[in-house]
Design a protein around this motif. Structure first.
Motif, PDB file in Angstrom:
ATOM      1  N   ARG A  16      36.609  25.823  45.330  1.00  0.00           N
ATOM      2  CA  ARG A  16      36.801  24.811  44.277  1.00  0.00           C
ATOM      3  C   ARG A  16      38.224  24.259  44.262  1.00  0.00           C
ATOM      4  O   ARG A  16      38.804  24.016  43.205  1.00  0.00           O
ATOM      5  CB  ARG A  16      36.404  25.381  42.912  1.00  0.00           C
TER       6      ARG A  16
ATOM      7  N   MET B  70      32.062  31.380  44.068  1.00  0.00           N
ATOM      8  CA  MET B  70      32.346  30.658  45.296  1.00  0.00           C
ATOM      9  C   MET B  70      31.196  29.756  45.692  1.00  0.00           C
ATOM     10  O   MET B  70      30.684  29.824  46.790  1.00  0.00           O
ATOM     11  CB  MET B  70      32.602  31.644  46.429  1.00  0.00           C
ATOM     12  N   LYS B  71      30.743  28.979  44.735  1.00  0.00           N
ATOM     13  CA  LYS B  71      29.755  27.952  45.059  1.00  0.00           C
ATOM     14  C   LYS B  71      30.484  26.646  44.824  1.00  0.00           C
ATOM     15  O   LYS B  71      31.143  26.467  43.801  1.00  0.00           O
ATOM     16  CB  LYS B  71      28.548  28.011  44.126  1.00  0.00           C
ATOM     17  N   SER B  72      30.335  25.720  45.755  1.00  0.00           N
ATOM     18  CA  SER B  72      31.113  24.497  45.605  1.00  0.00           C
ATOM     19  C   SER B  72      30.544  23.673  44.452  1.00  0.00           C
ATOM     20  O   SER B  72      29.379  23.815  44.093  1.00  0.00           O
ATOM     21  CB  SER B  72      31.067  23.702  46.902  1.00  0.00           C
TER      22      SER B  72
ATOM     23  N   ALA C 127      28.957  20.398  42.760  1.00  0.00           N
ATOM     24  CA  ALA C 127      27.910  19.540  43.338  1.00  0.00           C
ATOM     25  C   ALA C 127      28.540  18.344  44.067  1.00  0.00           C
ATOM     26  O   ALA C 127      29.558  17.818  43.643  1.00  0.00           O
ATOM     27  CB  ALA C 127      26.989  19.048  42.228  1.00  0.00           C
TER      28      ALA C 127
END
Ligand code: FAD
Lengths: 795, 279
Positions: free
Chosen positions: B43, B1-3, B5
């Motif tokens: 995402r 759950m990291k967007s 860049a």
């Protein structure tokens, strides 16, 4: 509540430093409130890499090929691994135990091998310099799948036409057990009234505030594996990691710092965590994996998922003659390692009707495989199902006879003066207090007032209902729980306590802190037993290199087992201190005591501070006569003997309003009377009960892992998977009855799971009480507004 | 759950923001971020640049002008709830916003963000449609006004062109003697509604002269219900007739919170509550 007289066993309570039984404020709360807690994700190590897992998008599929080339080329990516690489350093496992009859679960690999069996199963792992980069590259791992039929519904698992998940097993059965005491068939024939009901319970999960997280750091120079892990059982993890990575167990160190809630979710072996350790070994560098919320929902163990048929037979006086249950549960594609996924059903069989005298009892449990997230033990394992089926049937029988529900219970409960005895299923029971609890509850709730309120509301078109339920809770387990079956899970816990040169007292305990107040409780016991101020005591926990060996935190065992070890160690240390003091002070030991960090003379006269005493021992030992056994450290262990578990009991009730237009249930009030024996810190006990009740409200009204017909989890996020929040929490009024456990000096039993175990049954019964005038009932949890409206025939 | 860049750009003023937006099709406006940031972390989209319009002061004003209450796009839900003028002119907005999420989210989430995002389960878009709000959009060619009734085109689809920014929403203060109603049914406090209703009634001598109903959480956008309004002008409220008529008005769509049957049922119940409260 500052009732100091509740534990006469521990002696006069009006002496200084009598901390046991007091709601001493916890030091750690301040640390957490200031944001100074240290969690696994706070660990930053030089050269640490970050992992992202590529997970199966299918519930059931064959892996035809995996291509990691593009992902490996992505800038910032250090490597990408599949089972072919991981298998070389990490062996597979099998979630079976030897003591509960035949369990049939196949070998499970740390990453999927050839076939994926649930949506979310890890297939490959990307290692990168940042988590975001690892996630970018995860999208570049190309996996070619061939979709297979998914076996999702537990009720069709054993049908001939159903897809078998593990070909070698021949069918989808994992485990089954039958209990048969007396002759239920005959007893039902003789019954005046026989009532039946079928209840079902959706899958739900634990939703810890801090998600699962692990940092593994392989030091090839020392051959040492250091693992920062937010689990509940460090020594179990030490043993399992050593075994499957083929490491020397003494050179595996597990460190659990602060843990943001666990609820049983973090006491299991997860493939992605084992792979994280394997990757560290392969890459000879520290690596971190923190499950994100989506991963939590699809890979943290799920629980419940039961359908249970129950039947009760009662004579014309309201005495229960027979009780029978048939329970079906679906556990995902594997039994979870090492505790297995049979325990929840086993508990349902053991605990159903366990508060009552039942001359004839029959229970059958069947556990089957499914292509869904693996299911295993979560807070109050099996209890909500056992309590709900029992109490639903008890209410039905009372209502059918036209008897008051409270009176009906009173004549059927196991009397307080009849212990030791056994549950209907044959498990030993001792030191319980159902009668005292329900009597106290009746007064607290003011049942006649509630009846009046119900009637008056009905006249205004409002549907209110209330419930009263009884339950037992399994706490403080002996080796009979897991160890006997072959799991590397200690039922013993240890404590070591030392007086330092500064006069400070330092305990180390094998119990871990999950946010529930372990540190505070251990501090209180030690300070109380030694005779020092609470601030004098420091606690170390959660580090296999620094604490005694032990089981950790699960099954409501920390205070009862770990606390007893601290008590015993503190008493030993005190004895040592007094012996040394007797030499220094030239006094009889009997004339000395420790109070407020001083050794005092009982007959007055000058004492000596613990600091001075320690400094003589440590710095100026030459002042002591030769042969003084000056040991300012003591260690003790404790485990439960002679009984499988120390049961506790509670009585609970709640008042609900059911809006028959919208189907919404509002819990207006909740009451609980519990008996956990000695309460070391009453406030912590009450918060365990309250927090437990709130999780029970979740199961009863809100929480459900919703799958579509393809086996995709459709609500794996906090907007769509509903947990109760502040607005949904009623006033929860807690009171106590105290019956000490005879198995320890401390007399403490557990209190961690009662609320979660009891609330779902209490809520369902209250709703059904409200629905009586409308001649309908609800039988399926979570009891959503839609289910209520369907029961009412409105939609 | 990291967007994935993205670049971040803090716009100096409106013209600056529009310029960037015009020059890059993949640029996205960042308001309070309460809806946008979760979709990035999941995402579900990968914009090239987020244009933060949070430091454009002219978008943060609440004004009364020419018998309109004008809400700048960057006014937070909390700011609006605490504004004296709003509470005098549209006391119902306070009641409505108290059901939008929770205080922390209301401190960040913006009026313009909510109207522009157009979540079919959100309260404000339905309210804007009910009271005939005017939505002001600014683009490279200047400003234009779209009536709220024309603004919502489909599921998360609005009349905003890709080079435009929503700058304010204008609410006509004179509601023609209309009495307003708001209610919704949620599983938990602060959740998006399983079904919600904003409605208005104009009466003359206790006779209903005009009735408006706008539902949210029921379909792909704020749903008006003209046939039901017509029915209610001629007949007393009757649950089953209303439910049937509503089904003619609205294509009730199931979502994770509730089935279409449930939504139709709750909508009919809400109409009953409104008729009781406003009559
Ligand atoms: C837990 C939770 C619960 C919630 N519950 C509710 C609820 O019950 N009811 C409800 O109505 N809302 C709810 N919300 C949403 C909340 O109200 C959001 O704040 C709102 O929908 C979006 O506002 P924002 O300022 O955060 O917009 P952002 O998230 O910044 O933007 C949302 C979208 O709108 C676009 N956008 C924003 N401003 C403009 C503009 N001026 N011009 C053009 N495009 C723009 C963005 O580009 C983006 O696509 C909830 C949110 C959360 C996190």
């Amino acid at each position: 509540m500052d009732d100091l007289n509740q534990n006469p066993k521990l002696g006069a309570a009006d002496r200084p430093n009598s901390y046991i039984g007091r709601s001493v404020p916890r030091e750690r709360a301040k640390k957490l409130l200031e944001g100074k807690g240290k969690y696994v994700d706070d660990i930053l190590l030089p050269r640490m890499a970050h992992l992202s897992y590529v997970r199966s998008p299918f519930a059931h599929a064959k892996i035809k090929s995996i291509n990691t080339e593009n992902a490996k080329k992505y800038p910032g990516v250090l490597n990408v691994f599949t089972i072919d690489d991981i298998e070389k350093v990490c062996s597979p496992w099998q979630g079976v135990l030897g003591h509960l009859g035949e369990m049939r679960s196949p070998t499970q690999y740390p990453l999927a091998k050839d076939i994926v069996r649930w949506q979310g199963e890890p297939v490959a792992v990307v290692v990168a310099n940042k988590r975001a980069v690892a996630e970018d590259a995860s999208e570049l791992v190309e996996i070619d799948y061939e979709d297979l039929d998914a076996q999702l519904d537990m009720e069709t698992a054993m049908d001939k036409s159903t897809r078998v998940i593990h070909d070698d097993l021949g069918n989808n059965l994992f485990w089954t057990r039958t209990v048969n005491q007396g002759d239920v068939g005959e007893a039902f024939k003789q019954s005046h009234i026989v009532e039946e009901v079928t209840l079902d319970f959706a899958r739900h999960t634990g939703v810890t505030l801090e998600t699962r997280a692990i940092v593994a750091d392989w030091d090839s120079s020392e051959e040492k594996m250091t693992v920062y892990h937010n689990g509940q059982a460090p020594h179990m993890m030490q043993s399992i990691i050593a075994k499957h990575l083929n490491l020397s167990e003494g050179l595996v160190r597990i460190i659990s710092c602060d843990v943001g809630g666990s609820f049983g979710i973090k006491v299991h072996v997860y493939p992605d965590e084992m792979v994280t350790v394997a990757v560290s070994k392969l890459m000879k560098r520290p690596v971190k994996f923190v499950a994100d919320r989506l991963e939590s929902y699809s890979t943290d163990i799920h629980s419940r998922c039961h359908k249970i048929l129950g039947k009760i037979g009662v004579n014309d006086k309201g005495k229960i003659l027979a009780f029978e249950i048939d329970d079906l549960s679906g556990i995902g594609p594997f039994s979870v390692y090492p505790r297995t996924s049979a325990i929840e059903t086993n508990q349902v069989l053991n605990l159903s009707a366990a508060s009552y005298i039942i001359p004839n009892y029959k229970a059958k449990g069947t556990v089957v495989f499914q292509n869904k997230t693996p299911m295993c033990q979560y807070r109050a394992v099996g209890h909500p199902i056992a309590v709900a089926i029992t109490e639903a049937l008890v209410d039905k029988a009372a209502n059918a006879l036209g008897m008051d529900r409270y009176e009906f219970r009173k004549i059927n409960l196991i009397p307080d003066n009849s212990y030791p005895t056994k549950t209907p299923s044959g498990v030993p029971l001792e030191d319980l207090s159902h009668e005292a609890c329900i009597e106290k509850l009746e007064k607290m709730m003011n049942i006649s007032q509630l009846e009046k309120y119900k009637k008056e509301s009905l006249a205004k078109g409002k549907y209110k209902g209330f419930s009263i339920i009884n339950m037992v809770e399994v706490t403080n387990p002996s080796p009979a729980f897991y160890g006997v079956g072959g799991a590397p899970i200690s039922s013993q816990d240890g404590a070591s306590i030392r007086l330092e040169g500064s006069g400070a007292v330092h305990i180390s305990t094998s119990i871990t802190e999950q946010g529930q107040g372990t540190e505070a409780v251990m501090q209180q016991i030690a300070a109380d037993q030694l005779g020092v101020k609470i601030d004098t005591v420091r606690v170390t926990h959660g580090d296999t290199d620094a604490t005694p060996y032990g089981g950790g935190t699960w099954a409501s065992r920390g205070a009862g087992i770990g606390g007893e070890a601290v008590l015993k160690a503190s008493r030993k240390l005190k004895e040592n201190i007094l012996n040394i003091a007797a030499v220094i002070m030239q006094s009889e030991v009997n004339n000395l005591d420790v109070q407020n960090d001083q050794v005092i003379r009982k007959d007055g006269g000058e004492g000596i501070s613990l600091k001075d005493l320690a400094q003589i021992v440590y710095y100026r030992g030459h002042e002591l006569p030769p042969g003084t056994n000056a040991e300012l450290i003591a260690t003790a262990s404790f485990s439960i003997e002679g009984i499988p578990f120390v049961f506790t009991n509670s009585a609970m009730g709640c008042l609900v309003d059911v809006d028959v237009d919208t189907g919404l249930t509002k819990i207006e009030k909740f009451w609980a009377v519990e008996d956990c024996g000695t309460q070391i810190n009453p406030k912590l006990v009450e918060e365990q009960i309250r927090g437990g009740v709130v999780q029970g409200i979740g199961g009863a009204l809100y929480e459900e892992c919703i799958y579509d017909e393809m086996g995709n989890l459709t609500n794996g996020n906090m907007a769509d998977y509903l947990v109760p929040m502040a607005y949904e929490m009623p006033d929860i009024i807690v009171d106590h009855v105290t019956t000490n456990s005879g198995r320890s000096i401390l007399g403490a039993k557990g209190a961690g799971e009662a609320g979660t175990g009891g609330a779902p049954g209490a809520i369902m019964n209250a709703i059904n009480d409200a629905l009586i005038p409308l001649n309908t009932e609800v039988t399926s949890q979570p009891i959503t507004p839609e289910k209520v409206l369907k029961a009412l025939g409105k939609i | 759950m990291k967007s994935p860049a993205f670049s971040y750009y803090q716009a100096k003023d409106l013209a600056d923001a529009i310029n960037i937006k015009k020059s890059d099709d993949d640029a996205v406006i960042l308001a309070g971020g309460q809806s946008l940031l979760p979709t990035l972390n999941m995402r579900l989209s990968s914009p090239s640049v987020l244009i933060d319009i949070g430091s454009i002061n002219e978008l943060k004003k609440i004004k009364v002008e020419d018998s309109y209450l004008i809400m700048g796009a960057m006014c937070s839900h909390s700011q609006i709830m605490n504004n004296k003028e709003v509470n005098e002119k549209f006391p119902i907005l306070n009641k409505l916003l108290a059901q939008v999420a929770h205080p922390a989210i209301r401190n960040k989430g913006t009026h313009g963000g909510s109207i522009a995002y157009g979540d079919p389960a959100a309260e404000l878009p339905a309210f804007a449609v009910l009271v005939n709000a005017e939505i002001i959009l600014s683009g490279p060619d200047g400003e234009r006004t779209v009536s709220a009734k024309e603004f919502y085109k489909g599921l998360f689809e609005t009349a905003i062109n890709s080079d435009e920014i929503l700058t304010s929403v204008k609410y006509p203060i004179n509601q023609n003697g209309m009495k307003l109603f708001f209610d919704e049914v949620t599983r938990r406090h602060g959740d998006y509604a399983m079904a919600g209703l904003v409605g208005s009634i104009k009466q003359n001598n206790k006779i209903n002269e005009e009735i408006n109903l706008v539902f949210f959480g029921t379909g792909d956008r704020p749903n008006e219900a003209p046939k039901t309004c017509e029915y209610l002008l001629k007949n007393e409220y009757n649950y089953s007739d209303i439910k049937d008529t509503l089904k003619n008005d609205i294509d009730f769509a199931s979502d994770i919170s509730s089935s279409s049957d449930m939504k139709a049922h709750l909508s009919a119940i809400l109409v009953g509550r409104m008729m009781k409260e406003l009559n």
